[in-house]
Design a protein around this motif. Structure first.
Motif, PDB file in Angstrom:
ATOM      1  N   MET A 134       0.791  -1.080   0.005  1.00  0.00           N
ATOM      2  CA  MET A 134      -0.089   0.054   0.182  1.00  0.00           C
ATOM      3  C   MET A 134       0.777   1.075  -0.277  1.00  0.00           C
ATOM      4  O   MET A 134       0.695   2.234  -0.679  1.00  0.00           O
ATOM      5  CB  MET A 134      -0.917   0.156   1.329  1.00  0.00           C
ATOM      6  CG  MET A 134      -1.833  -0.977   1.223  1.00  0.00           C
ATOM      7  SD  MET A 134      -3.036  -1.034   2.742  1.00  0.00           S
ATOM      8  CE  MET A 134      -3.793  -2.761   2.746  1.00  0.00           C
ATOM      9  N   ALA A 144       2.212   1.900  -3.478  1.00  0.00           N
ATOM     10  CA  ALA A 144       1.422   2.010  -4.239  1.00  0.00           C
ATOM     11  C   ALA A 144       0.869   3.732  -4.125  1.00  0.00           C
ATOM     12  O   ALA A 144       0.481   4.134  -5.219  1.00  0.00           O
ATOM     13  CB  ALA A 144      -0.012   1.313  -4.099  1.00  0.00           C
ATOM     14  N   LEU A 163      -4.078   5.457  -3.671  1.00  0.00           N
ATOM     15  CA  LEU A 163      -4.219   4.072  -3.655  1.00  0.00           C
ATOM     16  C   LEU A 163      -5.595   3.397  -4.352  1.00  0.00           C
ATOM     17  O   LEU A 163      -6.492   3.896  -3.833  1.00  0.00           O
ATOM     18  CB  LEU A 163      -4.081   3.788  -2.120  1.00  0.00           C
ATOM     19  CG  LEU A 163      -4.232   2.228  -1.775  1.00  0.00           C
ATOM     20  CD1 LEU A 163      -3.085   1.553  -2.137  1.00  0.00           C
ATOM     21  CD2 LEU A 163      -4.422   2.247  -0.043  1.00  0.00           C
ATOM     22  N   LEU A 169      -2.230  -1.592  -5.541  1.00  0.00           N
ATOM     23  CA  LEU A 169      -2.015  -2.489  -4.507  1.00  0.00           C
ATOM     24  C   LEU A 169      -1.262  -3.834  -5.165  1.00  0.00           C
ATOM     25  O   LEU A 169      -0.142  -4.164  -4.803  1.00  0.00           O
ATOM     26  CB  LEU A 169      -3.013  -2.760  -3.456  1.00  0.00           C
ATOM     27  CG  LEU A 169      -2.453  -3.863  -2.409  1.00  0.00           C
ATOM     28  CD1 LEU A 169      -1.208  -3.326  -1.643  1.00  0.00           C
ATOM     29  CD2 LEU A 169      -3.673  -4.044  -1.344  1.00  0.00           C
TER      30      LEU A 169
END
Lengths: 290, 411, 245
Positions: free
Chosen positions: B328, B331, B335, B340
């Motif tokens: 996460m 990412a 998000l 992810l």
């Protein structure tokens, strides 16, 4: 070591425990016409009580055994009073279902408190094998077999000579006639459940040092049940012979047929016995009060 | 279904570890769904998986969360049943609208949730399922983290038996459950094919069995150099104890399910010298720094737990939760679920402590760059003075099992 | 003992529709009537095996209509049930011992067992045998002896002649008379009305759950309705079907 004698001796050792479970089933069935599917859980309860006594209260093993007998009897009486007495007038099938429910409740209650983590207690006899003839056996197993034999002897004496034992036998044959003698049938039921539960508890505390304690200990009900049926379901000697037979046959079948069939063997025996002798090895044709 | 009672108690404990968990508004939260068997015979799996994840999550949130957002986890009991798991998965995806799902379940349950997650396009981390059914799933949404495929377990074990134990004749005892059966089948085949090791006899035992004299005597009669035991640890522990009663002195190698304090409790002194493999790097009570730290934190967080917790599923999901959080974080601010997945696919030989200062390393490094099967290796242990101690002088090479490559996975 | 307006049900079926009668101390009272008249139900209601829903049953000043059987026995009422209900797999001696279940005077119990063997010498021979293996007549002896073991003040017998040979029946009835002579009141249910009235002091006739006639033996014997309904055929066990009306 010679294989077959060793298999037989080890089978007898295992079978003596099945016999103890079977006797508990038989006693309750004879007195109340109920097959107690919670008998396995009384084994579990006894083992946990033993564990509490020994590891939590630091009591010696022998004291624990006595307390387990008393505690299990008490649990049996309470369960009878709470779960089965209200169903006294219901058909046996209803009560049998109730025993299944009681078993599940006990098992899950224990699981809630102590999870599935296995526990153990140490016994007092050695687990190191000694050689007798060509077979190995541990003092621990011998002590269990001796205890079971002693309990059986005491039970036989109890039923033959004590007033309560005779009243239990009488009640098993005719509840109505027993009540006409002044025997309180609910009282006898209560004591019978106490006795059955105490025998289960004893099995639990005896086996705990060898196999550990978890909520699945009640699975010993299955060979115990087969033993009881093979023995006729109404006979204490039958239950003993049935238990030993199951233990020995499991061993012989496990080695000479296949370990996958080990637990199937007793059922094959069961079905065979029931086909040839519908009332089991020691069962009598149904003859109650005349 | 949701285990509210214990969850309430635990979330209070977790909240205490979250320095500023209270400020985060619901919109800033990342909600992760968790499923596992929390009642029934496999409850130790589900509860362990939940609590290990909760512990990691508490540490992550205490360190400021992921890119400023707190993670919250909602847990459901799937009772270890596929039917329950399907309902639980639908509830998490459709009504809770969780961002991702972490599993603490057994394979046949994990596969059901993975399929629902694929349909709902929700990232799913298989926490402890080990069956090829889940490992070979061609879904880009599903990852298997700390857990290891049963075929890899078999390869690890076979290599260990052939290269380290160097025996030629073994006897096998395995639980009748599917996992132990297939694992033992694979090991027996691999040691025969690769090392010419002969299996003299195969014995099975069932759940709930208390007496193993027939199996043990058949083993004894066959006179092996080593006994290989697989699965059902309570029963295996009884069998190990009984093996000494029957005068069997042959050494025993167990498997990963026996790496368990309950096993040592029941088997007692008879377990001394026994070998078993395990996925985490250490067993409970190990004196390695990371394990000491982990256990002391764990016991502070869950003071009322029995002695055999944390178990390995605790450890798996502690690591898995960190891997999720790392994904996460990688990412970035915007998000997305797809983001992810792509970020997780960049983890290479990743250990939590590499990027999270509070984290401890308890599992093998995770690599998702080639396949979604993050871990391939096991550690081996020997019971020494009543405790499982890592065998330091042997490291298994990466096994040869082929898994679906990332390029072949479907969205 | 006194019954007043006793009503007893089996489920929804009203078996007794207000039965009232008395058993004077030291007498034999015969309860006559056809099949389904409510004779057995009357005895069951008194002994507590079936609980009366209405009415009162009084024994020596104690109300017993709600008492369970084990309490009724304790008060001194003993029932020899129809079909005897022996403990078939227990020995004769054990059956007798159980008859004294509520007593704690073991020396006296032994003496009473001796007395029973004197009364029924055949039982002494058979004392170690399972009761189920005995002949019908012997079983009836065990049943009566077992009931006496509680030292009842009132002994109730339900069809003691049923299924027995005439000679045995005569012997049983002689025994019943002797028991009365020892001071025990007797309530006797019998379809063999001739036989019953031959030893009874009083009689009541039940029909459909009600007492329809009562009187001393002479009165009943001379009543044409009784003669027609209950005495109009050969005494013996074959009677039951014939008296249905």
């Amino acid at each position: 070591m010679e294989l077959v004698p060793q298999l037989i001796v080890s089978g007898i050792a295992a079978g003596s425990l099945y016999a103890l479970v079977a006797i508990g089933l038989v006693l309750i069935y004879k007195a109340t016409d109920i097959v107690n599917f919670a008998q396995g859980e009384s084994v579990t309860v006894g083992a946990y009580m033993g564990w509490l006594c020994i590891t939590q209260f630091r009591l010696p093993y022998f004291v624990a055994v006595v307390l387990v007998l008393a505690g299990s009897a008490l649990v049996g009486m309470i369960v009878e009073r709470v779960a089965y007495r209200p169903l006294l007038k219901s058909p046996p099938f209803t009560v049998i279902l109730a025993t299944l429910a009681v078993g599940l409740i006990i098992k899950n209650a224990i699981r809630l408190v102590w999870q599935d983590t296995p526990r153990t207690i140490s016994g007092v006899f050695s687990a190191e094998p000694i050689e007798i003839g060509s077979v190995l056996i541990t003092p621990e197993r011998l002590a269990i077999m001796f205890t079971v034999a002693l309990v059986v002897a005491l039970l036989v004496l109890f039923f033959r000579f004590s007033k309560l034992g005779k009243a239990m036998r009488a009640t098993a044959q005719s509840q109505e006639a027993a009540s006409l003698m002044g025997i309180s049938v609910p009282g006898i039921f209560s004591k019978t459940w106490a006795l059955g539960s105490a025998l289960g508890g004893l099995a639990g505390v005896l086996i705990a040092p060898l196999v550990g304690i978890n909520t699945e200990l009640g699975a010993v009900l299955v060979p115990g049940f087969v033993a009881a049926v093979v023995g006729g379901f109404t006979s204490i000697p039958g239950a003993i012979v049935g238990g030993i037979l199951v233990g020995v046959l499991e061993n012989l079948g496990g080695v000479f047929i296949s370990s996958s069939f080990k637990q199937v063997v007793p059922f094959v025996v069961l079905i065979t016995v029931l086909m040839v002798l519908p009332t089991g090895l020691f069962g009598k044709p149904l003859r109650k009060a005349v | 279904m949701q285990d509210r009672r214990t969850f309430g108690k635990l979330s209070a404990a977790v909240a205490a570890t979250m320095a500023f968990g209270r400020h985060a508004s619901a919109a800033d939260e990342i909600v992760i769904g968790y499923h596992g068997p929390m009642t029934g015979p496999a409850s130790w799996v589900g509860l362990g998986g939940r609590d290990g994840a909760l512990m990691a999550l508490g540490e992550i949130n205490a360190a400021g969360g992921v890119n400023g957002r707190m993670i919250r986890m909602i847990s459901y009991d799937d009772a270890g049943k596929a039917s329950e798991a399907e309902a639980v998965a639908k509830k998490m995806i459709e009504s809770d609208k969780v961002f991702a799902i972490l599993g603490g379940g057994i394979s046949n349950v994990a596969i059901v949730v993975a399929e629902e997650a694929h349909r709902g396009k929700v990232p799913y981390m298989n926490g402890s399922g080990a069956s090829p059914k889940i490992m070979d799933l061609k879904s880009r949404w599903t990852f298997s983290g700390a857990t290891i495929d049963v075929r890899d377990i078999a390869e690890n074990a076979a290599i260990f038996i052939g290269d380290y134990l160097k025996v030629k004749k073994v006897a096998v005892m395995n639980g009748a459950d599917e996992f132990s059966q297939s694992l033992s089948d694979n090991v027996v085949r691999l040691i025969k094919d690769r090392y010419g090791i002969e299996t003299l006899t195969r014995q099975r035992y069932n759940p709930g069995e208390t007496d193993f004299s027939s199996q043990l005597l058949a083993v004894k009669q066959s006179n092996p150099e080593y006994i290989l035991m697989f699965g059902l640890y309570v029963e295996a522990a009884r069998a190990v104890r009984q093996s000494r009663e029957l005068g069997i002195k042959t050494p025993i190698k167990g498997d990963t399910s026996m790496m368990n304090l309950g096993f040592l409790t029941v088997a007692g002194a008879a377990a001394e010298g026994m070998i078993a493999e395990y996925l985490p790097l250490y067993f409970n009570g190990d004196t390695a720094k990371d394990m000491v730290e982990f256990e002391s934190r764990y016991k502070k967080l869950f003071p009322s737990y029995p002695v055999d917790r944390p178990n390995y599923v605790d450890v798996y999901n502690y690591g898995n939760m960190y891997a999720f959080a790392e994904g996460m974080k990688r990412a970035g601010k915007d998000l997305t679920r797809k983001g992810l997945v792509e970020a997780l696919e960049t983890l290479n030989n990743y250990q939590a402590a590499d990027t999270w200062p509070k984290a401890v390393n308890l599992i093998q490094p995770l690599t998702f760059t080639e396949s979604h099967n993050g871990n391939r290796r096991l550690s081996f242990f020997r019971v020494t003075n009543g405790a499982f101690k890592p065998i330091a002088d042997f490291k298994v090479p990466v096994p040869s099992t082929k898994f679906p490559q990332n390029a072949s996975l479907n969205w | 003992m006194k019954l007043d307006g006793v009503e007893t049900f089996y489920g929804a079926v009203k078996a007794l529709k207000g039965v009232s009668f008395t058993v004077p101390d030291g007498s034999i009272v015969a309860l006559l009537g056809g099949n389904g008249a409510g004779k057995t139900t009357t005895l069951r209601s008194i002994s507590g095996l079936t609980t009366a829903r209405k009415g009162t049953i009084e024994f020596n000043g104690t109300r017993i209509e709600k008492s369970p059987p084990e309490r009724v026995v304790g008060l001194g009422i003993s029932l020899v049930p129809q079909g005897r209900l022996l403990f078939a797999e227990l020995t004769v001696a054990e059956n007798l011992e159980l008859g004294a279940y509520l007593r704690h005077d073991s020396a006296e119990i032994k003496r009473d067992i001796e007395k029973a063997y004197e009364q029924f010498p055949i039982l002494r021979q058979k004392r170690a045998q399972e009761a189920g293996t005995l002949s019908g007549g012997q079983q009836q002896m065990v049943a009566i002896a077992r009931s006496l073991m509680s030292r009842p003040k009132l002994l109730m017998l339900d069809e003691p002649s049923l299924g027995l040979a005439p000679m045995i029946v005569a012997e049983i009835f002689e025994t019943i008379r002797k028991i009365r002579d020892d001071g025990v009141s007797i309530l006797l249910v019998e379809q063999n009305a001739n036989m019953a009235l031959s030893i009874a002091n009083f009689g009541y006739v039940l029909e459909s759950g009600k007492v329809v006639m009562s009187g001393n033996v002479a009165q009943l014997l001379s009543d044409p309705r009784v003669q027609q309904a209950y005495l109009g055929q050969e005494a013996g066990p074959a009677a039951p079907q014939a008296v249905r009306h």
